[in-house]
Enzyme design. Structure first.
Site, PDB file in Angstrom:
ATOM      1  N   VAL A  44      35.573  31.569  41.842  1.00  0.00           N
ATOM      2  CA  VAL A  44      35.540  31.001  40.273  1.00  0.00           C
ATOM      3  C   VAL A  44      34.975  29.679  40.445  1.00  0.00           C
ATOM      4  O   VAL A  44      35.400  28.920  41.300  1.00  0.00           O
ATOM      5  CB  VAL A  44      37.137  31.014  40.078  1.00  0.00           C
ATOM      6  N   LYS A  86      34.028  33.245  36.681  1.00  0.00           N
ATOM      7  CA  LYS A  86      34.525  34.182  37.837  1.00  0.00           C
ATOM      8  C   LYS A  86      32.949  35.049  38.322  1.00  0.00           C
ATOM      9  O   LYS A  86      32.576  35.793  37.412  1.00  0.00           O
ATOM     10  CB  LYS A  86      35.571  35.123  37.478  1.00  0.00           C
ATOM     11  N   ASP A 114      49.056  43.695  39.275  1.00  0.00           N
ATOM     12  CA  ASP A 114      49.203  42.522  40.344  1.00  0.00           C
ATOM     13  C   ASP A 114      49.628  41.358  39.718  1.00  0.00           C
ATOM     14  O   ASP A 114      48.985  40.222  39.944  1.00  0.00           O
ATOM     15  CB  ASP A 114      47.551  42.349  40.795  1.00  0.00           C
TER      16      ASP A 114
END
Length: 340
Positions: free
Chosen positions: A21, A36, A131
């Site tokens: 990033v 990103k 996540d």
């Protein structure tokens, strides 16, 4: 899809398993963004790179326009790289934000409310993150200077075609099962290890994040730089992570009793970490419960003093009960003597 020609890369902000990033300056809008980049070298083929990039892009496009979800501006392909242009979050990750500051329960409660709202929105739009962890939550500041959390990194997110009706969220989303085991050990729901889980894996992850914020425990982990380590905000018991504790000991994790916050909030947080996901609340139910909490619910001085008074009252009650029992024993002895 954009062209990416207007962006000038300034500096590297971080990196993950699949990419890096960067902070970038948009010459057209004269504003800073985060880009990103997903590199071809991290995938087996360019086709796999595109497929994985589009999965994340699809998830981000579906959850736009919520203040607690990072906003995707555009995306483009540049050579063998796929780039996602997202809003720049100046406060870094939740992990570093919490560890670099003194413990602040009021701030923690504010973050918990925001994250509950964000995840409820995701589930309502048919997206399961899979996540959630402090490193995947970014901090930005609003016009008043207040910290705002932003859920980011949707690389492992599962997007369902059907959009769930938030008002009937549990009925719709609970029928959706996933099989891919994914997540991060310190925050991964135990049922993911069985390759059969629902959206409530995200709820477990939220519970682990909330508990880690409250307890402010940390471990050191290695970074991609040789010999360089960083602190990671976690919940652990000895050498075991919370997920290990759930899997190996077949027990529910319970927060320590000396947090000195509203017991109802403790019960709510404990319910997020139930081993049986059926016993966890849904994200919308959690959001509603969190909204009812006020700053007084986490003012430790109030609850510590209340606990002290309750202990004193309990001691007095026990002493009175003992006196009463002794008195009854003496009366019984007197009665026996009188009979004799």
């Amino acid at each position: 899809m954009g062209t990416g020609t207007s962006y000038a890369i300034q500096n590297k902000l971080g990196e993950g398993m699949c990419g890096e990033v960067y902070k970038a300056w948009d010459k057209n809008s004269r504003t800073s963004w985060a880009i990103k980049t997903l590199k071809r070298s991290n995938f087996n083929s360019l086709k796999e790179l595109k497929n994985e990039a589009m999965k994340e892009i699809d998830a981000l496009l579906k959850v736009k326009h919520h203040e607690n979800v990072v906003n995707l501006k555009e995306y483009f392909q540049k050579g063998k790289h796929f780039c996602l242009v997202m809003e720049l979050c100046r406060g870094g990750t939740l992990n570093d934000f919490i560890l670099q500051r003194p413990k602040d329960m009021v701030n923690n409660l504010n973050f918990m409310k925001q994250l509950s709202s964000g995840v409820s929105f995701l589930h309502g739009q048919g997206v399961v993150h899979r996540d959630l962890k402090p490193d995947n939550i970014l901090i930005e500041f609003n016009h008043l200077g207040d910290a705002v959390v932003k859920i980011s990194d949707f690389g492992l997110a599962k997007v369902f075609i059907q959009t769930f009706n938030p008002s009937a969220q549990e009925k719709c989303i609970s029928r959706k099962y996933m099989k891919t085991c994914c997540g991060t050990p310190f925050f991964q729901a135990p049922e993911t290890q069985n390759f059969h889980y629902t959206h409530k894996a995200d709820v477990f992850s939220l519970g682990a994040i909330f508990a880690s914020m409250m307890l402010k425990q940390r471990v050191q982990i290695n970074t991609s730089q040789v010999g360089v380590k960083r602190d990671l905000l976690v919940v652990c018991m000895g050498n075991l992570t919370i997920a290990d504790y759930e899997i190996f000991f077949n027990m529910d994790y319970v927060l320590p009793s000396d947090l000195w916050i509203n017991p109802h909030l403790v019960l709510l947080l404990n319910s997020l970490l139930r081993k049986d996901y059926h016993e966890r609340p849904g994200a919308e139910q959690l959001r509603c419960a969190m909204e009812r909490m006020t700053n007084k619910d986490v003012e430790t001085d109030i609850w510590r003093e209340l606990a002290r008074r309750n202990e004193e009252l309990e001691e007095k009650t026990i002493k009175k009960e003992r006196k009463r029992e002794k008195k009854l024993q003496r009366l019984n002895k007197c009665k026996k003597c009188t009979i004799l």
